[in-house]
Motif scaffolding. Structure first.
Motif, PDB file in Angstrom:
ATOM      1  N   GLY A  36       0.739  -1.260   0.116  1.00 63.45           N
ATOM      2  CA  GLY A  36      -0.172  -0.097   0.011  1.00 63.45           C
ATOM      3  C   GLY A  36       0.836   1.015   0.161  1.00 63.45           C
ATOM      4  O   GLY A  36       2.099   1.174   0.134  1.00 63.45           O
ATOM      5  N   GLY A  37       0.113   2.622  -0.101  1.00 63.55           N
ATOM      6  CA  GLY A  37       0.778   3.753  -0.363  1.00 63.55           C
ATOM      7  C   GLY A  37      -0.188   4.797  -0.601  1.00 63.55           C
ATOM      8  O   GLY A  37      -1.283   4.698  -0.779  1.00 63.55           O
ATOM      9  N   LEU A  38       0.475   5.982  -1.075  1.00 68.27           N
ATOM     10  CA  LEU A  38       0.138   7.044  -1.583  1.00 68.27           C
ATOM     11  C   LEU A  38       0.337   7.202  -2.961  1.00 68.27           C
ATOM     12  O   LEU A  38       1.458   6.980  -3.478  1.00 68.27           O
ATOM     13  N   VAL A  39      -0.789   7.296  -3.776  1.00 72.71           N
ATOM     14  CA  VAL A  39      -0.570   7.377  -5.397  1.00 72.71           C
ATOM     15  C   VAL A  39      -1.582   8.556  -5.800  1.00 72.71           C
ATOM     16  O   VAL A  39      -2.525   8.655  -5.316  1.00 72.71           O
ATOM     17  N   GLN A  40      -1.361   9.233  -6.844  1.00 76.68           N
ATOM     18  CA  GLN A  40      -2.230  10.084  -7.383  1.00 76.68           C
ATOM     19  C   GLN A  40      -3.325   9.314  -8.363  1.00 76.68           C
ATOM     20  O   GLN A  40      -2.874   7.953  -8.785  1.00 76.68           O
ATOM     21  N   ALA A  41      -4.458  10.077  -8.549  1.00 81.57           N
ATOM     22  CA  ALA A  41      -5.369   9.402  -9.286  1.00 81.57           C
ATOM     23  C   ALA A  41      -4.640   9.003 -10.629  1.00 81.57           C
ATOM     24  O   ALA A  41      -3.980   9.818 -11.076  1.00 81.57           O
ATOM     25  N   GLU A  42      -5.224   7.895 -11.318  1.00 78.30           N
ATOM     26  CA  GLU A  42      -4.722   7.380 -12.458  1.00 78.30           C
ATOM     27  C   GLU A  42      -3.432   6.479 -12.332  1.00 78.30           C
ATOM     28  O   GLU A  42      -2.921   5.774 -13.402  1.00 78.30           O
ATOM     29  N   GLY A  43      -3.007   6.571 -11.153  1.00 81.74           N
ATOM     30  CA  GLY A  43      -1.713   5.757 -10.798  1.00 81.74           C
ATOM     31  C   GLY A  43      -1.907   4.303 -10.782  1.00 81.74           C
ATOM     32  O   GLY A  43      -3.208   3.766 -10.523  1.00 81.74           O
ATOM     33  N   SER A  44      -0.976   3.539 -10.343  1.00 77.77           N
ATOM     34  CA  SER A  44      -1.100   2.095 -10.194  1.00 77.77           C
ATOM     35  C   SER A  44      -0.294   1.798  -8.920  1.00 77.77           C
ATOM     36  O   SER A  44       0.646   2.439  -8.615  1.00 77.77           O
ATOM     37  N   ASP A  92     -11.602  -4.501 -14.855  1.00 79.77           N
ATOM     38  CA  ASP A  92     -11.005  -3.880 -16.060  1.00 79.77           C
ATOM     39  C   ASP A  92      -9.867  -2.929 -15.494  1.00 79.77           C
ATOM     40  O   ASP A  92      -9.213  -2.160 -16.294  1.00 79.77           O
ATOM     41  N   ARG A  93      -9.741  -2.640 -14.226  1.00 78.56           N
ATOM     42  CA  ARG A  93      -8.659  -1.859 -13.444  1.00 78.56           C
ATOM     43  C   ARG A  93      -8.033  -2.721 -12.757  1.00 78.56           C
ATOM     44  O   ARG A  93      -6.623  -2.477 -12.664  1.00 78.56           O
ATOM     45  N   PHE A  94      -8.378  -3.716 -11.996  1.00 81.77           N
ATOM     46  CA  PHE A  94      -7.516  -4.434 -11.128  1.00 81.77           C
ATOM     47  C   PHE A  94      -7.332  -6.019 -11.600  1.00 81.77           C
ATOM     48  O   PHE A  94      -8.409  -6.492 -12.395  1.00 81.77           O
ATOM     49  N   MET A 142      -3.361  -2.915  -9.258  1.00 81.12           N
ATOM     50  CA  MET A 142      -4.386  -2.023  -9.285  1.00 81.12           C
ATOM     51  C   MET A 142      -4.027  -0.837 -10.239  1.00 81.12           C
ATOM     52  O   MET A 142      -2.928  -0.390  -9.954  1.00 81.12           O
ATOM     53  N   ASN A 143      -4.663  -0.810 -11.276  1.00 78.67           N
ATOM     54  CA  ASN A 143      -4.269   0.380 -12.328  1.00 78.67           C
ATOM     55  C   ASN A 143      -5.367   1.354 -12.374  1.00 78.67           C
ATOM     56  O   ASN A 143      -6.599   1.135 -11.804  1.00 78.67           O
ATOM     57  N   SER A 144      -4.971   2.482 -12.995  1.00 76.69           N
ATOM     58  CA  SER A 144      -6.351   3.831 -13.048  1.00 76.69           C
ATOM     59  C   SER A 144      -6.973   3.880 -11.934  1.00 76.69           C
ATOM     60  O   SER A 144      -8.150   3.964 -11.665  1.00 76.69           O
ATOM     61  N   LEU A 145      -6.185   4.046 -10.690  1.00 75.99           N
ATOM     62  CA  LEU A 145      -6.794   4.217  -9.664  1.00 75.99           C
ATOM     63  C   LEU A 145      -7.587   5.405  -9.365  1.00 75.99           C
ATOM     64  O   LEU A 145      -7.113   6.315 -10.029  1.00 75.99           O
ATOM     65  N   LYS A 146      -8.430   5.565  -8.543  1.00 75.16           N
ATOM     66  CA  LYS A 146      -9.532   6.481  -8.303  1.00 75.16           C
ATOM     67  C   LYS A 146      -9.350   7.084  -6.671  1.00 75.16           C
ATOM     68  O   LYS A 146      -9.337   6.127  -6.054  1.00 75.16           O
ATOM     69  N   PRO A 147      -9.834   8.202  -6.621  1.00 73.31           N
ATOM     70  CA  PRO A 147      -9.804   8.534  -4.865  1.00 73.31           C
ATOM     71  C   PRO A 147     -10.827   7.646  -4.091  1.00 73.31           C
ATOM     72  O   PRO A 147     -10.625   7.316  -3.119  1.00 73.31           O
ATOM     73  N   GLU A 148     -11.848   7.191  -4.789  1.00 76.78           N
ATOM     74  CA  GLU A 148     -12.926   6.230  -4.293  1.00 76.78           C
ATOM     75  C   GLU A 148     -12.059   4.853  -4.002  1.00 76.78           C
ATOM     76  O   GLU A 148     -12.804   3.933  -3.446  1.00 76.78           O
TER      77      GLU A 148
END
Length: 117
Positions: A8-16, A65-67, A82-88
């Motif tokens: 786990g960690g901190l990532v920006q939206a659309e990150g992986s 389609d993202r994970f 996990m790709n295309s990560l979203k804040p949610e």
């Protein structure tokens, strides 16, 4: 039995991010490993699972389609890419095991995923 979640960690939206669940203490050939998550103020929800022997996978609709869940039998480890990560997607992610046809009966500690907008 031990299930050790990490990645786990901190990532920006659309990150992986890729989460790992290292499993030990039992023979998992007749088990499934699942990933769950719990966001602040919300109930824990199922994310994805994989059966250890056959590799059959299942996903909640919101991550399809993202994970991608996968396993490395030699390392006794299950991954959640996990790709295309979203804040949610921000939550504590847990891995758990269950005998096939039964409920999840063992849980690992969680790993925190934070997605910033």
């Amino acid at each position: 039995v031990q299930l050790q979640a990490s990645g786990g960690g901190l990532v920006q939206a659309e990150g992986s991010l890729r989460l790992s669940c290292a499993a030990s203490g039992r023979t998992f050939s007749s088990y499934a490993i699942g990933w769950f998550r719990q966001a602040p103020g919300k109930e824990r929800e199922f994310v994805a699972s994989i059966t250890w022997s056959a590799g059959s996978t299942y996903y909640v609709n919101s991550v399809k389609d993202r994970f991608t869940i996968s396993r490395d039998n030699a390392k006794n480890t299950v991954y959640l890419q996990m790709n295309s990560l979203k804040p949610e997607d921000t939550a504590i992610y847990y891995c758990a095991s269950r005998p096939l046809g039964a409920r999840y009966d063992f849980w690992g500690q969680g790993t925190l995923v934070t997605v910033s907008s």
